[in-house]
Design an enzyme around this catalytic site. Structure first.
Site, mmCIF file in Angstrom:
data_model
loop_
_atom_site.group_PDB
_atom_site.id
_atom_site.type_symbol
_atom_site.label_atom_id
_atom_site.label_comp_id
_atom_site.label_asym_id
_atom_site.label_seq_id
_atom_site.Cartn_x
_atom_site.Cartn_y
_atom_site.Cartn_z
ATOM 1 N N PRO A 10 0.924 -1.249 0.085
ATOM 2 C CG PRO A 10 -0.180 -1.034 2.140
ATOM 3 C CD PRO A 10 0.581 -2.063 1.372
ATOM 4 C CG ASN A 11 -0.246 4.511 1.102
ATOM 5 O OD1 ASN A 11 -1.306 5.173 0.415
ATOM 6 N ND2 ASN A 11 -0.335 4.048 2.338
ATOM 7 N NE ARG A 18 2.817 7.449 2.263
ATOM 8 C CZ ARG A 18 3.464 6.241 2.741
ATOM 9 N NH1 ARG A 18 4.230 5.430 2.053
ATOM 10 N NH2 ARG A 18 3.473 6.195 4.047
ATOM 11 C CE1 TYR A 23 8.685 5.500 2.828
ATOM 12 C CE2 TYR A 23 7.367 7.432 2.790
ATOM 13 C CZ TYR A 23 7.647 5.986 3.228
ATOM 14 O OH TYR A 23 6.943 5.522 4.448
ATOM 15 C CG ASN A 74 8.470 -1.544 0.671
ATOM 16 O OD1 ASN A 74 7.829 -1.436 1.571
ATOM 17 N ND2 ASN A 74 9.233 -0.495 0.226
ATOM 18 C CB ALA A 77 1.097 0.160 6.283
ATOM 19 C CD GLU A 98 10.102 -6.973 6.115
ATOM 20 O OE1 GLU A 98 9.412 -8.036 6.191
ATOM 21 O OE2 GLU A 98 10.267 -6.105 6.827
ATOM 22 C CG HIS A 100 11.145 -1.773 5.485
ATOM 23 N ND1 HIS A 100 9.719 -1.853 5.104
ATOM 24 C CD2 HIS A 100 11.595 -2.788 5.898
ATOM 25 C CE1 HIS A 100 9.269 -2.752 5.573
ATOM 26 N NE2 HIS A 100 10.484 -3.514 6.241
ATOM 27 N NE ARG A 107 9.332 6.469 8.531
ATOM 28 C CZ ARG A 107 8.496 6.569 7.730
ATOM 29 N NH1 ARG A 107 8.668 5.274 6.818
ATOM 30 N NH2 ARG A 107 7.391 7.164 7.419
#
Length: 142
Positions: A10-11, A18, A23, A74, A77, A98, A100, A107
């Site tokens: 998502p996103n 964004r 990012y 990735n 969330a 994975e 990120h 964060r």
């Protein structure tokens, strides 16, 4: 030639728009072009993005059935919330890394826990888009 899938949750379709201070300004389409160019002739790459948990789970099952050699994910969330995504990765029996873009440990506290990481052979965090390249390179050597 190895078949490697790159999945984005998502996103991540909003990359370049964004929170560019976190990012960057590269879009998901541009990232795909860059990765394809880097690994042309070295890997058969498939890209998939969804904002929907079930679509990602269905895709992971399809990749397992198609006997892919590895997955870069990735999960956005969903990394921090989805037991179902974790179970899909475990059940697929595919080497998965994975990724990120940001350093999740710098964060918010809720981002420090990955539910999907235990289903992966490695986690790359905080290298920006380079994390995708590093993950594919590793999977090609596996």
């Amino acid at each position: 030639m190895k078949k490697i899938a790159i999945l984005n949750g998502p996103n991540l379709d909003r990359l370049g728009k964004r929170e560019p201070e976190i990012y960057g300004s590269t879009t998901l389409a541009q990232l795909e072009e860059l990765v394809r160019a880097e690994f042309a002739g070295k890997a058969q790459l498939e890209f998939f993005q969804s904002n929907h948990e079930g679509a990602l789970i269905d895709k992971i099952a399809a990749l397992a059935d198609a006997k892919f050699d590895g997955v870069v994910i990735n999960g956005g969330a969903f990394t921090h919330t989805s037991v179902a995504l974790r179970d899909a990765l475990l059940g697929a029996h595919l080497p998965t890394i994975e990724v990120h873009i940001s350093n999740i440990y710098k964060r918010e506290d809720f981002r420090h826990k990955s539910l999907t990481a235990p289903a992966c052979i490695a986690v790359i965090t905080g290298l920006g888009l380079e994390g995708y390249f590093a993950a594919v390179r590793f999977l090609l050597k596996k």
